[in-house]
Design an enzyme around this catalytic site. Structure first.
Site, PDB file in Angstrom:
ATOM      1  CB  CYS A   1     -22.574  54.740   3.735  1.00 38.71           C
ATOM      2  SG  CYS A   1     -23.988  53.713   4.180  1.00 38.71           S
TER       3      CYS A   1
ATOM      4  NE  ARG B   1     -19.329  55.720  11.397  1.00 34.27           N
ATOM      5  CZ  ARG B   1     -18.638  55.106  10.439  1.00 34.27           C
ATOM      6  NH1 ARG B   1     -17.323  55.229  10.404  1.00 34.27           N
ATOM      7  NH2 ARG B   1     -19.246  54.394   9.515  1.00 34.27           N
TER       8      ARG B   1
ATOM      9  CG  HIS C   1     -23.229  58.097   6.345  1.00 38.10           C
ATOM     10  ND1 HIS C   1     -22.100  57.498   6.847  1.00 38.10           N
ATOM     11  CD2 HIS C   1     -24.168  57.138   6.293  1.00 38.10           C
ATOM     12  CE1 HIS C   1     -22.360  56.229   7.109  1.00 38.10           C
ATOM     13  NE2 HIS C   1     -23.607  55.970   6.779  1.00 38.10           N
TER      14      HIS C   1
ATOM     15  CG  ASP D   1     -22.615  54.825  10.454  1.00 38.16           C
ATOM     16  OD1 ASP D   1     -22.179  55.353  11.509  1.00 38.16           O
ATOM     17  OD2 ASP D   1     -21.885  54.236   9.639  1.00 38.16           O
TER      18      ASP D   1
ATOM     19  CB  CYS E   1     -27.273  55.605   7.168  1.00 39.59           C
ATOM     20  SG  CYS E   1     -26.420  54.009   7.272  1.00 39.59           S
TER      21      CYS E   1
END
Ligand SMILES: [Zn+2]
Length: 210
Positions: A101, A46, A98, A44, A42
């Site tokens: 998400c 993080r 994750h 993202d 992803c």
């Protein structure tokens, strides 16, 4: 507005540190790359692929998009997959979703996020609909979200196995293995969810005569 300078300053210190370790740290990369893994994760911030897996430069070939989707008409992803499998001969392709998400969370709602995002996340809604009974059995919204993160990863791994790129490589060299993982941002741990090897043939209709 000057926050970006921190990145450049870090880079300068990082170069110094690496060169102190070994003088050819960077020049050795000039001869090319031979990564063992393709990472589909992803976007993202993080979920930084190299950081959470301890990989150094040269070890991970990376593609990231919202909700780590394998879309067969996505020229970007398919180019990365094709190059990684046929040219770089990666041994493993990892789809890593994750928990928490935002893309998966958005797909679970009826809210419209605009044409492009709605189209992109449609595939996640299909995963939800396909497994509707198992979601209806979960009471907590967070539990449903976690389950959709997992089922979405498993679906993307299956979709990888449906590509002619993977099937051709399985026939030619018995690799790569396909992995579906879920990363928990609150603990830092990765949980393996599924694995497909050349023995795990896709359903008949998805198999190509190669
Ligand atoms: Zn995400």
């Amino acid at each position: 507005m000057e926050g970006y300078r921190r990145l450049l300053d870090y880079n300068a210190r990082w170069v110094k540190g690496r060169l102190a370790e070994r003088a050819d740290y960077f020049t050795r990369f000039e001869i090319g790359q031979r990564p063992e893994f393709l990472w589909i994760g992803c976007s993202d911030s993080r979920v930084p692929a190299e950081t959470i897996t301890g990989c150094e430069p040269g070890e991970l070939f990376v593609h990231r998009n919202v909700a780590n989707l394998v879309v067969h008409t996505d020229l970007n992803l398919m180019s990365v997959l094709h190059f990684a499998v046929e040219q770089l001969h990666v041994e493993h392709v990892i789809v890593c979703g994750h928990y928490g998400c935002g893309g998966i969370r958005a797909a679970m709602t009826r809210r419209s996020y605009g044409l492009v995002v709605d189209k992109w996340l449609r595939k996640v809604k299909d995963v939800y609909q396909r497994h509707l009974p198992s979601f209806e059995a979960i009471r907590e919204p967070e539990g449903k979200l976690r389950r959709l993160v997992e089922l979405n990863v498993i679906q993307q791994v299956t979709d990888l196995a449906h590509t002619s790129v993977i099937q051709q490589a399985w026939k030619d060299r018995g690799a790569p293995w396909l992995h579906g993982w879920a990363y928990d941002m609150s603990t830092g741990r990765i949980a393996p969810l599924t694995r497909m090897t050349p023995e795990d043939l896709p359903d008949d209709i998805y198999r190509f005569d190669l």
